[in-house]
Write an enzyme that holds these catalytic residues in place. Structure first.
Site, PDB file in Angstrom:
ATOM      1  CB  SER A  64      17.665  -2.109   7.883  1.00  0.00           C
ATOM      2  OG  SER A  64      16.728  -2.944   7.267  1.00  0.00           O
TER       3      SER A  64
HETATM    4  N1  SAH Z   1      15.314  -1.687   3.207  1.00  0.00           N
HETATM    5  C1  SAH Z   1      14.317  -1.132   4.073  1.00  0.00           C
HETATM    6  C2  SAH Z   1      13.829  -2.182   5.051  1.00  0.00           C
HETATM    7  C3  SAH Z   1      12.452  -1.934   5.464  1.00  0.00           C
HETATM    8  S1  SAH Z   1      11.771  -3.204   6.491  1.00  0.00           S
HETATM    9  C4  SAH Z   1      14.824   0.064   4.843  1.00  0.00           C
HETATM   10  O1  SAH Z   1      15.983   0.061   5.249  1.00  0.00           O
HETATM   11  O2  SAH Z   1      14.052   0.989   5.100  1.00  0.00           O
HETATM   12  C5  SAH Z   1      11.296  -4.415   5.302  1.00  0.00           C
HETATM   13  C6  SAH Z   1      10.367  -3.959   4.224  1.00  0.00           C
HETATM   14  O3  SAH Z   1       9.999  -5.125   3.462  1.00  0.00           O
HETATM   15  C7  SAH Z   1       9.044  -3.350   4.720  1.00  0.00           C
HETATM   16  O4  SAH Z   1       8.856  -2.107   4.115  1.00  0.00           O
HETATM   17  C8  SAH Z   1       7.987  -4.372   4.269  1.00  0.00           C
HETATM   18  O5  SAH Z   1       6.739  -3.792   3.933  1.00  0.00           O
HETATM   19  C9  SAH Z   1       8.656  -4.998   3.064  1.00  0.00           C
HETATM   20  N2  SAH Z   1       8.171  -6.323   2.690  1.00  0.00           N
HETATM   21  C10 SAH Z   1       7.794  -7.346   3.500  1.00  0.00           C
HETATM   22  N3  SAH Z   1       7.398  -8.402   2.761  1.00  0.00           N
HETATM   23  C11 SAH Z   1       7.535  -8.040   1.444  1.00  0.00           C
HETATM   24  C12 SAH Z   1       7.278  -8.690   0.201  1.00  0.00           C
HETATM   25  N4  SAH Z   1       6.794  -9.928   0.126  1.00  0.00           N
HETATM   26  N5  SAH Z   1       7.542  -8.011  -0.935  1.00  0.00           N
HETATM   27  C13 SAH Z   1       8.019  -6.730  -0.908  1.00  0.00           C
HETATM   28  N6  SAH Z   1       8.279  -6.074   0.236  1.00  0.00           N
HETATM   29  C14 SAH Z   1       8.036  -6.710   1.394  1.00  0.00           C
END
Ligand code: SAH
EC number: 2.1.1.77
Length: 213
Positions: A64
């Site tokens: 993010s």
């Molecule tokens: N907080 C992270 C955001 C990554 S993007 C950072 O700053 O790096 C969002 C993440 O949510 C991705 O890694 C994706 O695989 C995960 N995601 C999407 N749907 C999900 C679900 N149902 N349960 C767990 N993780 C999920």
């Protein structure tokens, strides 16, 4: 894995940018000042890591944007020892910010590749989330509930009912809601059945997907 004075300088500039964009929570800004974001990214992005931008982290996902991390962290009103559930561990950067704020963090990731990569990274950076889980965040973590707050870091088409159920009374759920564009939404649990809703404008996230991969 190096963190140099140059990186620290870039972090100070990033924090000024976040302040100019309206982030006011000192503890959140201090956490961002300390956490080496470049180490959460592939080394090819090292020169860009302190721009206020999202970048690819593998498995089609993104880290993010720092402003988004700061905004969501600020909305959580984290207190030391708060038990926080994070949906979407991804790179682990948001997790690290919450740990730095003194929270006990429980985080779920549905992409096995990212789950493994990030689980290996934390100990190297001396970051100790309470619990990391490979699974579907739509279900939350019932065996560890209730939580003081819950943060969803992917765009959710609706508010998963289990997450509402796993929130303490007085607890805060921060969730970007919508399909193509998301409205940052804060729910505060008032009692067993009532939640107060606040909305904070548009953000863009990768989608919250069902099941695990
Ligand atoms: N907080 C992270 C955001 C990554 S993007 C950072 O700053 O790096 C969002 C993440 O949510 C991705 O890694 C994706 O695989 C995960 N995601 C999407 N749907 C999900 C679900 N149902 N349960 C767990 N993780 C999920």
């Amino acid at each position: 894995m190096k963190d140099t004075a140059k990186h620290q300088g870039l972090r100070n500039q990033l924090v000024s940018t976040l302040e100019q964009k309206g982030i006011t929570d000192r503890a959140v800004l201090d956490a961002i000042k300390k956490i080496p974001r470049h180490l959460f990214l592939n080394s090819s992005f090292e020169d860009y890591a302190y721009q206020d931008k999202a970048f690819p982290i593998g498995a089609g996902q993104t880290i993010s944007q720092p402003y988004t991390v700061a905004f969501q962290s600020q909305l959580l009103e984290v207190k030391k020892e708060h038990k926080i559930l994070e949906i979407g561990t991804g790179s682990g950067y948001q997790t690290a910010v919450l740990c730095m704020l003194g929270a006990k963090v429980y985080s779920i990731e549905r992409q096995n590749e990212l789950f493994k990569q990030t689980s290996n990274l934390f100990p190297k950076l001396n970051i100790r989330p309470k619990h990391l889980s490979f699974g579907d965040g739509y279900k939350g973590l019932p065996s560890y509930a209730p939580f003081d707050s819950i943060i969803v870091t992917a765009g959710a088409p609706f508010i998963p009912q289990p997450l509402m159920a796993q929130l303490k009374i007085g607890g805060r759920l921060v969730i970007p809601l919508g399909e193509d564009v998301q409205i940052m939404t804060l729910l505060i649990r008032k009692n067993e059945t009532q939640f107060e809703k606040h909305e904070f404008g548009e953000f863009r996230f990768v989608p919250l997907l069902e099941d695990k991969n």
